[in-house]
Scaffold this active site. Structure first.
Site, PDB file in Angstrom:
ATOM      1  N   LEU A 138     -28.773  13.806 -36.898  1.00 14.50           N
ATOM      2  CA  LEU A 138     -27.665  13.880 -37.946  1.00 14.50           C
ATOM      3  C   LEU A 138     -26.505  14.880 -37.601  1.00 14.50           C
ATOM      4  O   LEU A 138     -26.631  15.648 -36.617  1.00 14.50           O
ATOM      5  CB  LEU A 138     -28.512  14.464 -39.146  1.00 14.50           C
ATOM      6  N   ASP A 139     -25.291  14.611 -38.024  1.00 12.32           N
ATOM      7  CA  ASP A 139     -24.089  15.472 -37.823  1.00 12.32           C
ATOM      8  C   ASP A 139     -24.446  17.108 -38.379  1.00 12.32           C
ATOM      9  O   ASP A 139     -25.407  16.979 -39.137  1.00 12.32           O
ATOM     10  CB  ASP A 139     -22.924  15.120 -38.527  1.00 12.32           C
ATOM     11  N   GLU A 140     -23.976  17.891 -37.727  1.00  9.96           N
ATOM     12  CA  GLU A 140     -24.121  19.303 -38.413  1.00  9.96           C
ATOM     13  C   GLU A 140     -23.773  19.477 -39.822  1.00  9.96           C
ATOM     14  O   GLU A 140     -24.716  20.274 -40.592  1.00  9.96           O
ATOM     15  CB  GLU A 140     -23.016  20.242 -37.613  1.00  9.96           C
TER      16      GLU A 140
END
Length: 295
Positions: A138-140
């Protein structure tokens, strides 16, 4: 064939349809590489009816093939002793809830402060000898479900399941602007890198195919915001963020694709995940509800 786990062994009961096949042929659907099969063989971790055999051995109906695939390994990330919320766990998969603002793994295994480091600490705390292998990322700024593989033998098959859309992933997003209640749309737009911004992606006719199914759940007229559910059919980097921005409904507080000032966390959450267990064949479905401040 029927399968069962008898730790540290994975046991196969050979069916009539498989009679006459070699062990190498039986293992081919598991995406088991030649190197992995050879290692199993030379370490005598392949047995047929209780006796070590070569992978060239042929099987008969009723035989029991066993592979010693559950090995004791040490976590390969520096343990970081912070609480990690476990959503689901079995012999093959660990599912955890990632907070917004945390990255999944460091760019250097000697560093700490990531979800992978927290999972490494969890394995040590619970006496599990597993390396840390995220199945997806997942993106940050995105919160929610992240899956980890606990056994290297199953990793290629899980990677294949993800690529073939056999691991269903559903997200919640809060977007800027009002959409029609209960509206549904499919965004089928290829995505490629943005040549003007190394950290961004964009809709591009020469990009990779990307499909996102979007359903409107609720609207807030006063705040001019809409809660939507997004079902991924592909898994491109920034896919949901780019697709929603392409219809002028960027995710609230998206620092890359929403021109409005960021005032808090990005409103994107990995909400649900479902897959078929590789051994039992049962369907597994898990959910991670976002915090109340999300919507």
């Amino acid at each position: 064939m029927t399968l069962r786990i008898d730790t540290p062994w994975l046991r196969f009961s050979v069916s009539a349809e498989a009679e006459g096949q070699t062990i190498a042929e039986l293992l081919a659907p598991w995406e088991c590489s030649k190197a992995a099969r050879y290692k199993l063989e030379i370490e005598q971790r392949i047995t047929l009816n209780g006796q070590p055999v070569r992978q060239s051995a042929k099987v008969k109906a009723g035989d029991e093939l066993a592979l010693k695939v559950f090995q004791q390994e040490e976590p390969d990330f520096v343990p970081w002793a912070i609480p990690v919320r476990i959503l689901y766990e079995d012999e093959l998969i660990l599912a955890v809830s990632k907070p917004a603002g945390m990255i999944v793994h460091p760019d250097d295994k000697g560093k700490t402060g990531t979800l992978a480091n927290a999972v490494a600490a969890y394995y040590l705390r619970t006496g599990q000898h597993c390396t840390v292998r995220p199945i997806h990322r997942l993106d940050e700024g995105t919160s929610g479900i992240v899956l980890f593989s606990k056994c290297p033998f199953f990793q290629p098959k899980l990677d294949q399941a993800l690529a073939r859309k056999q691991i269903a992933r559903t997200y919640l997003a809060v977007v800027s602007g009002v959409m029609k209640p209960k509206d549904r749309l499919t965004l089928d737009k290829p995505i490629g890198r943005d040549r003007h911004n190394a950290k961004a992606y964009r809709i591009s006719p020469t990009g990779k195919p990307a499909v996102t199914h979007v359903e409107v759940l609720r609207c807030r007229q006063k705040e001019k915001q809409t809660l939507v559910r997004c079902q991924l059919e592909t898994g491109r980097t920034h896919q949901i963020r780019v697709h929603l921005a392409s219809i002028q409904r960027p995710i609230v507080n998206d620092p890359v694709y929403n021109p409005r000032p960021v005032q808090g966390r990005m409103k994107l959450h990995a909400w649900k995940c479902a897959w078929t267990d590789l051994v039992s064949g049962r369907r597994v479905e898990i959910m991670d509800e976002p915090e109340t401040e999300f919507w």
